[in-house]
Design a protein around this motif. Structure first.
Motif, PDB file in Angstrom:
ATOM      1  N   LEU A 301       0.807  -1.251   0.113  1.00 19.87           N
ATOM      2  CA  LEU A 301       0.125   0.070   0.095  1.00 19.87           C
ATOM      3  C   LEU A 301       0.912   1.098  -0.116  1.00 19.87           C
ATOM      4  N   GLN A 302       1.927   1.590   0.700  1.00 20.72           N
ATOM      5  CA  GLN A 302       2.909   2.552   0.583  1.00 20.72           C
ATOM      6  C   GLN A 302       3.294   2.565  -0.469  1.00 20.72           C
ATOM      7  N   ASP A 303       3.873   1.487  -1.113  1.00 20.11           N
ATOM      8  CA  ASP A 303       4.411   1.608  -2.550  1.00 20.11           C
ATOM      9  C   ASP A 303       3.322   2.244  -3.613  1.00 20.11           C
ATOM     10  N   ALA A 304       2.077   1.839  -3.417  1.00 14.90           N
ATOM     11  CA  ALA A 304       1.015   2.409  -4.295  1.00 14.90           C
ATOM     12  C   ALA A 304       0.800   3.776  -4.184  1.00 14.90           C
ATOM     13  N   MET A 305       0.807   4.183  -2.893  1.00 15.33           N
ATOM     14  CA  MET A 305       0.738   5.362  -2.315  1.00 15.33           C
ATOM     15  C   MET A 305       1.512   6.551  -3.392  1.00 15.33           C
ATOM     16  N   LEU A 306       2.908   6.004  -3.146  1.00 14.08           N
ATOM     17  CA  LEU A 306       4.003   6.516  -3.950  1.00 14.08           C
ATOM     18  C   LEU A 306       3.661   6.599  -5.498  1.00 14.08           C
ATOM     19  N   ASP A 307       3.205   5.600  -5.839  1.00 13.56           N
ATOM     20  CA  ASP A 307       3.000   5.386  -7.557  1.00 13.56           C
ATOM     21  C   ASP A 307       2.095   6.128  -8.019  1.00 13.56           C
ATOM     22  N   THR A 308       1.048   6.469  -7.236  1.00 17.43           N
ATOM     23  CA  THR A 308      -0.290   7.060  -7.784  1.00 17.43           C
ATOM     24  C   THR A 308      -0.125   8.453  -7.399  1.00 17.43           C
ATOM     25  N   HIS A 309       0.744   8.963  -6.190  1.00 20.27           N
ATOM     26  CA  HIS A 309       0.592  10.292  -6.093  1.00 20.27           C
ATOM     27  C   HIS A 309       0.586  11.394  -6.946  1.00 20.27           C
ATOM     28  N   ARG A 392     -22.853  13.831 -18.217  1.00 16.28           N
ATOM     29  CA  ARG A 392     -23.138  15.075 -18.557  1.00 16.28           C
ATOM     30  C   ARG A 392     -22.191  16.121 -18.248  1.00 16.28           C
ATOM     31  N   LEU A 393     -21.335  15.691 -17.304  1.00 12.88           N
ATOM     32  CA  LEU A 393     -20.153  16.556 -16.880  1.00 12.88           C
ATOM     33  C   LEU A 393     -18.817  16.301 -17.496  1.00 12.88           C
ATOM     34  N   GLU A 394     -18.870  15.138 -18.411  1.00 16.43           N
ATOM     35  CA  GLU A 394     -17.778  14.648 -19.156  1.00 16.43           C
ATOM     36  C   GLU A 394     -16.615  14.313 -18.187  1.00 16.43           C
ATOM     37  N   LEU A 395     -17.067  13.581 -16.966  1.00 16.57           N
ATOM     38  CA  LEU A 395     -15.882  13.222 -15.956  1.00 16.57           C
ATOM     39  C   LEU A 395     -15.988  11.784 -15.750  1.00 16.57           C
ATOM     40  N   PRO A 396     -15.007  11.146 -15.531  1.00  9.16           N
ATOM     41  CA  PRO A 396     -14.675   9.797 -15.292  1.00  9.16           C
ATOM     42  C   PRO A 396     -15.306   9.501 -13.885  1.00  9.16           C
ATOM     43  N   LEU A 397     -15.986   8.252 -13.624  1.00  8.53           N
ATOM     44  CA  LEU A 397     -16.795   7.785 -12.670  1.00  8.53           C
ATOM     45  C   LEU A 397     -16.139   6.572 -11.961  1.00  8.53           C
ATOM     46  N   LEU A 398     -15.915   6.535 -10.655  1.00  9.04           N
ATOM     47  CA  LEU A 398     -15.740   5.429 -10.158  1.00  9.04           C
ATOM     48  C   LEU A 398     -16.885   4.802  -9.382  1.00  9.04           C
ATOM     49  N   ARG A 399     -17.276   3.584  -9.485  1.00  8.38           N
ATOM     50  CA  ARG A 399     -18.691   3.325  -8.995  1.00  8.38           C
ATOM     51  C   ARG A 399     -18.333   2.669  -7.734  1.00  8.38           C
ATOM     52  N   ALA A 400     -18.895   2.951  -6.615  1.00 11.70           N
ATOM     53  CA  ALA A 400     -19.029   2.893  -5.241  1.00 11.70           C
ATOM     54  C   ALA A 400     -20.208   3.174  -4.591  1.00 11.70           C
ATOM     55  N   GLY A 401     -20.480   2.177  -3.346  1.00 13.13           N
ATOM     56  CA  GLY A 401     -21.746   2.323  -2.774  1.00 13.13           C
ATOM     57  C   GLY A 401     -22.848   1.500  -3.513  1.00 13.13           C
ATOM     58  N   GLY A 420      -7.443  -3.692  -0.255  1.00 14.51           N
ATOM     59  CA  GLY A 420      -8.392  -2.914  -0.840  1.00 14.51           C
ATOM     60  C   GLY A 420      -8.139  -1.567  -1.132  1.00 14.51           C
ATOM     61  N   SER A 421      -7.463  -0.835   0.075  1.00 12.95           N
ATOM     62  CA  SER A 421      -6.912   0.568  -0.227  1.00 12.95           C
ATOM     63  C   SER A 421      -6.344   0.876  -1.234  1.00 12.95           C
ATOM     64  N   ARG A 422      -5.258  -0.259  -1.558  1.00 14.80           N
ATOM     65  CA  ARG A 422      -4.346  -0.312  -2.615  1.00 14.80           C
ATOM     66  C   ARG A 422      -5.116  -0.298  -4.065  1.00 14.80           C
ATOM     67  N   GLN A 423      -6.068  -1.218  -4.228  1.00 19.32           N
ATOM     68  CA  GLN A 423      -6.532  -1.405  -5.378  1.00 19.32           C
ATOM     69  C   GLN A 423      -7.432  -0.073  -5.615  1.00 19.32           C
ATOM     70  N   THR A 424      -7.851   0.790  -4.732  1.00 19.32           N
ATOM     71  CA  THR A 424      -8.823   1.964  -4.992  1.00 19.32           C
ATOM     72  C   THR A 424      -8.069   2.828  -5.309  1.00 19.32           C
ATOM     73  N   LEU A 425      -6.862   2.925  -4.920  1.00 22.25           N
ATOM     74  CA  LEU A 425      -5.708   4.125  -5.503  1.00 22.25           C
ATOM     75  C   LEU A 425      -5.574   3.970  -6.940  1.00 22.25           C
ATOM     76  N   PHE A 426      -5.164   2.437  -7.365  1.00 26.57           N
ATOM     77  CA  PHE A 426      -4.749   2.296  -8.416  1.00 26.57           C
ATOM     78  C   PHE A 426      -6.032   2.489  -9.460  1.00 26.57           C
ATOM     79  N   LEU A 432      -7.973   8.370 -14.257  1.00 27.48           N
ATOM     80  CA  LEU A 432      -7.338   9.815 -14.688  1.00 27.48           C
ATOM     81  C   LEU A 432      -6.308   9.579 -15.669  1.00 27.48           C
ATOM     82  N   LEU A 433      -5.839   8.494 -15.921  1.00 28.74           N
ATOM     83  CA  LEU A 433      -4.725   8.277 -16.935  1.00 28.74           C
ATOM     84  C   LEU A 433      -5.784   8.183 -18.231  1.00 28.74           C
ATOM     85  N   GLU A 434      -6.849   7.538 -18.306  1.00 29.14           N
ATOM     86  CA  GLU A 434      -7.631   7.311 -19.550  1.00 29.14           C
ATOM     87  C   GLU A 434      -8.258   8.625 -19.930  1.00 29.14           C
ATOM     88  N   ALA A 435      -8.532   9.364 -18.802  1.00 30.49           N
ATOM     89  CA  ALA A 435      -9.151  10.932 -19.006  1.00 30.49           C
ATOM     90  C   ALA A 435      -8.038  11.698 -19.670  1.00 30.49           C
TER      91      ALA A 435
END
Length: 472
Positions: A301-309, A392-401, A420-426, A432-435
């Motif tokens: 998870l620490q490495d993922a936080m660095l990678d995605t920062h 409508r806003l032309e923004l990427p959506l992460l489905r949650a809930g 789970g936290s690591r995968q969510t950051l990825f 954001l990369l795709e957009a």
């Protein structure tokens, strides 16, 4: 401390919330050999059943008292008594949950009184526990209805302990989970607890009832997994109770009063700090060192936080979710360097004041679009209802809930813990990369434009094209 902006309009445009009746029904689905009978019209049950089936991709057992125009006016107590008797005779369930709806609450139904009459008239059904819970659609949301159902189950099924305080030498750990946790989340919690040699008793346990497994029987009218109804009687033997989610505090308070078992509260289990505190608690309760596998996940998870920062840092997020999930996602994003510019909740709760955001709006998806536009959000996190707003806003959506009816695997998605936290950051970074948000537009020289016009005039393969370029 966030400012809570309450509702200021008479109707909802693109509603965000799922009803508290649906939340209570979901809680009863985590009890083994149980069934929920919604006290209302047939449409109330059918509507909720559609969303539960679409979200979990599983058959869901729900019954209804089928109130009609006559019972709505003249009284619906007989519907409750007749429905309970029918379920007991046909299916012999261990527990029947009896959540109310806006219709029955507006009519003034005395559900508890009807259950008392049922017990007097049908003593032969004493083996089946009945848990009524008041969950009108117009009050609260999925989260509050879920919490109310758990509280009422504790109230009716947990006896007063003769000796309070729990058993310090016992390895049993009671775990109260909130509505935002998926079956995969609960499974992750159980694995972390078991890694310390402790025995988890989850209430309610969706990880064995709605985890997407095939049953030996083609059809079962009752839940096929979950917490046993008899387990409520041994909650007092645990050495500790772990409470996940601020919405579960009333249930935790009642359980502590009945059993005296010490409890430990966690707002959520997302992000490095929250999971660290959870693991430290398990370490202290078990008096065992942290397993190497968990240490390894923390490093990942620490490495993922660095990678995605570099993608998430300084990002601007808009979230629409129930209070507990909103708090969890907000803390996870804050740890990644994101700014929460729009926070929308369908219902009010004290935990909303602790969210890292200037303002939290109690509202709907129309207000999500307004706040996201004003805050120049880069992405949206929310349930499937948010897809139209994101488009409508032309923004990427992460489905949650809940609900997520337009994707497969919502129940098997793990959000909590180190993994789970690591995968969510990825997932967020990939959105954001795709957009290509924050990317510079490619520079195109004015001379290239002149060349394109010449090729269009002479033709790319015309020999006069080169002479034309030399002439220019």
């Amino acid at each position: 401390m966030a400012e809570i902006i309450k509702r200021n309009k008479a109707l909802s445009v693109s509603p965000l919330k799922a009803s508290s009746t649906l939340g209570a029904s979901l809680a009863f689905l985590g009890i083994r050999n149980a069934i929920a009978m919604i006290h209302g019209a047939q449409g109330c049950t059918a509507y909720g059943k559609i969303y539960l089936i679409g979200h979990f991709r599983e058959p869901v057992a729900l019954q209804t008292t089928a109130m009609d125009q006559v019972s709505t006016i003249m009284g619906s107590g007989e519907n409750v008594i007749e429905g309970l008797k029918t379920l007991c005779d046909k299916f012999q369930p261990d527990l029947i949950g009896l959540p109310t709806t806006g219709l029955s609450e507006t009519q003034g139904s005395d559900v508890s009184g009807a259950v008392t009459v049922f017990r007097k008239q049908h003593p032969d059904c004493f083996k089946t526990s009945v848990v009524p819970v008041e969950t009108p659609d117009y009050a609260g949301s999925l989260e509050t209805g879920f919490a109310k159902a758990v509280t009422e189950m504790i109230n009716r099924l947990v006896p007063e302990a003769e000796t309070k305080g729990g058993v310090a030498t016992n390895k049993q750990i009671n775990i109260l989970v909130n509505a935002s946790l998926t079956p995969a989340d609960i499974e992750e919690i159980k694995e972390m607890v078991e890694a310390f040699g402790l025995i988890p008793l989850v209430l309610p346990d969706l990880s064995t009832s709605l985890d997407g497994h095939l049953n030996e029987r083609d059809y079962n009218p009752l839940t096929t997994g979950g917490t046993c109804a008899g387990d409520f009687e041994i909650l007092h033997k645990a050495c500790a109770t772990i409470v996940i989610g601020s919405s579960m505090k009333p249930a935790a308070t009642l359980l502590h009063e009945r059993t005296g078992v010490p409890d430990f509260h966690f707002d959520h289990l997302m992000g490095l700090d929250a999971v660290d505190r959870f693991i430290t608690t398990l370490h202290e309760l078990s008096a065992k060192p942290v397993p190497q596998c968990i240490e390894r996940r923390r490093q990942q998870l620490q490495d993922a936080m660095l990678d995605t920062h570099f993608n998430l840092g300084m990002g601007r997020a808009a979230i629409a979710a129930d209070p507990d999930l909103l708090k969890a996602l907000g803390d996870l994003l804050a740890g990644a360097g994101c700014e929460l510019v729009a926070a929308i909740s369908p219902s009010n709760a004290p935990i909303l004041k602790e969210i890292f955001c200037d303002k939290v709006k109690i509202g709907d998806l129309e207000e999500l679009e307004t706040f996201a536009t004003e805050g120049r959000a880069d992405f949206i996190i929310g349930n499937a209802h948010c897809s139209a707003s994101a488009e409508r806003l032309e923004l990427p959506l992460l489905r949650a809930g809940f609900p997520q009816y337009d994707r497969f695997g919502a129940a098997s998605r793990c959000w909590i813990g180190y993994r789970g936290s690591r995968q969510t950051l990825f997932d967020l970074a990939n959105l954001l990369l795709e957009a290509e948000l924050g990317m510079l537009e490619p520079y195109r020289s004015i001379y290239a434009q002149v060349q394109d016009k010449e090729e269009e005039h002479y033709g790319a393969d015309n020999p006069h094209a080169d002479s034309g370029r030399r002439h220019h």
